[in-house]
Design an enzyme around this catalytic site. Structure first.
Site, PDB file in Angstrom:
ATOM      1  N   HIS A  67       0.834  -1.200   0.000  1.00 58.50           N
ATOM      2  CA  HIS A  67       0.000   0.000   0.000  1.00 58.50           C
ATOM      3  C   HIS A  67       0.875   1.259   0.000  1.00 58.50           C
ATOM      4  O   HIS A  67       0.669   2.174  -0.812  1.00 58.50           O
ATOM      5  CB  HIS A  67      -0.912  -0.026   1.232  1.00 58.50           C
ATOM      6  CG  HIS A  67      -1.797   1.162   1.368  1.00 58.50           C
ATOM      7  ND1 HIS A  67      -3.131   1.129   1.064  1.00 58.50           N
ATOM      8  CD2 HIS A  67      -1.546   2.433   1.774  1.00 58.50           C
ATOM      9  CE1 HIS A  67      -3.659   2.313   1.275  1.00 58.50           C
ATOM     10  NE2 HIS A  67      -2.713   3.125   1.719  1.00 58.50           N
ATOM     11  N   GLU A  68       1.853   1.289   0.892  1.00 57.73           N
ATOM     12  CA  GLU A  68       2.717   2.470   0.985  1.00 57.73           C
ATOM     13  C   GLU A  68       3.616   2.603  -0.243  1.00 57.73           C
ATOM     14  O   GLU A  68       3.914   3.717  -0.682  1.00 57.73           O
ATOM     15  CB  GLU A  68       3.551   2.415   2.264  1.00 57.73           C
ATOM     16  CG  GLU A  68       2.740   2.384   3.544  1.00 57.73           C
ATOM     17  CD  GLU A  68       1.699   3.489   3.657  1.00 57.73           C
ATOM     18  OE1 GLU A  68       1.954   4.610   3.179  1.00 57.73           O
ATOM     19  OE2 GLU A  68       0.618   3.227   4.210  1.00 57.73           O
ATOM     20  N   HIS A  71       1.796   4.475  -2.953  1.00 58.98           N
ATOM     21  CA  HIS A  71       1.921   5.925  -2.769  1.00 58.98           C
ATOM     22  C   HIS A  71       3.293   6.393  -3.262  1.00 58.98           C
ATOM     23  O   HIS A  71       3.393   7.391  -3.981  1.00 58.98           O
ATOM     24  CB  HIS A  71       1.792   6.302  -1.292  1.00 58.98           C
ATOM     25  CG  HIS A  71       0.422   6.150  -0.716  1.00 58.98           C
ATOM     26  ND1 HIS A  71      -0.666   6.847  -1.172  1.00 58.98           N
ATOM     27  CD2 HIS A  71      -0.032   5.398   0.311  1.00 58.98           C
ATOM     28  CE1 HIS A  71      -1.734   6.530  -0.457  1.00 58.98           C
ATOM     29  NE2 HIS A  71      -1.371   5.641   0.450  1.00 58.98           N
TER      30      HIS A  71
END
Length: 150
Positions: A67-68, A71
């Site tokens: 998820h990170e 980003h």
């Protein structure tokens, strides 16, 4: 898992899932409470909540890292890196990252109703977290006077 192991894990997942290198720093941050991790826009570093690994295990940590990294890579490519952006949603689905992390057991919030008011006319009961001024507010149904019952 120590800092070097975490750094190697994030670099490996970046190469394996995204085909792109992770050239910044990954670290645990014990101060994170309500989130599994965060991507720092200015430094491009990734901070992860170590309690997620302790409570939910290795697979949960992998989902948070992906998820990170979504980003991270989208921000560096000047694409939509926010949760609401289509680019982010598509990349997250493509790499099978987690959309949300599990809530830690000690973070579950229980709403405690402390104040109850009752209309003196229609007897409707209102439950509130905060105290109300009964001289200022009236019943929403019949406009009767409110009185505090608890």
């Amino acid at each position: 898992m120590d800092r070097e192991e975490l750094q190697r894990l994030v670099e490996h997942i970046s190469e394996e899932s995204f085909g792109l290198p992770f050239k910044h720093e990954a670290r645990f941050n014990n101060r994170l409470r309500t989130t599994g991790g965060r991507y720092l826009l200015r430094s491009h570093d990734i901070e992860l909540n170590p309690k997620q690994l302790e409570v939910f295990g290795y697979d949960a940590l992998i989902g948070i890292i992906k998820h990170e990294l979504c980003h991270y890579h989208l921000h560096l490519q000047n694409k939509g890196y926010r949760h609401r952006d289509r680019d982010f949603k598509e990349l997250l689905a493509a790499v099978d990252g987690s959309r949300y992390c599990e809530i830690l057991p000690d973070m579950k919030r229980t709403v405690k109703v402390e104040h109850q008011y009752q209309c003196s006319d229609c007897e409707t009961v209102y439950r509130r977290k905060r105290r109300m001024d009964t001289n200022r507010y009236v019943c929403g149904k019949c406009r009767g006077k409110l009185k505090k019952i608890k």
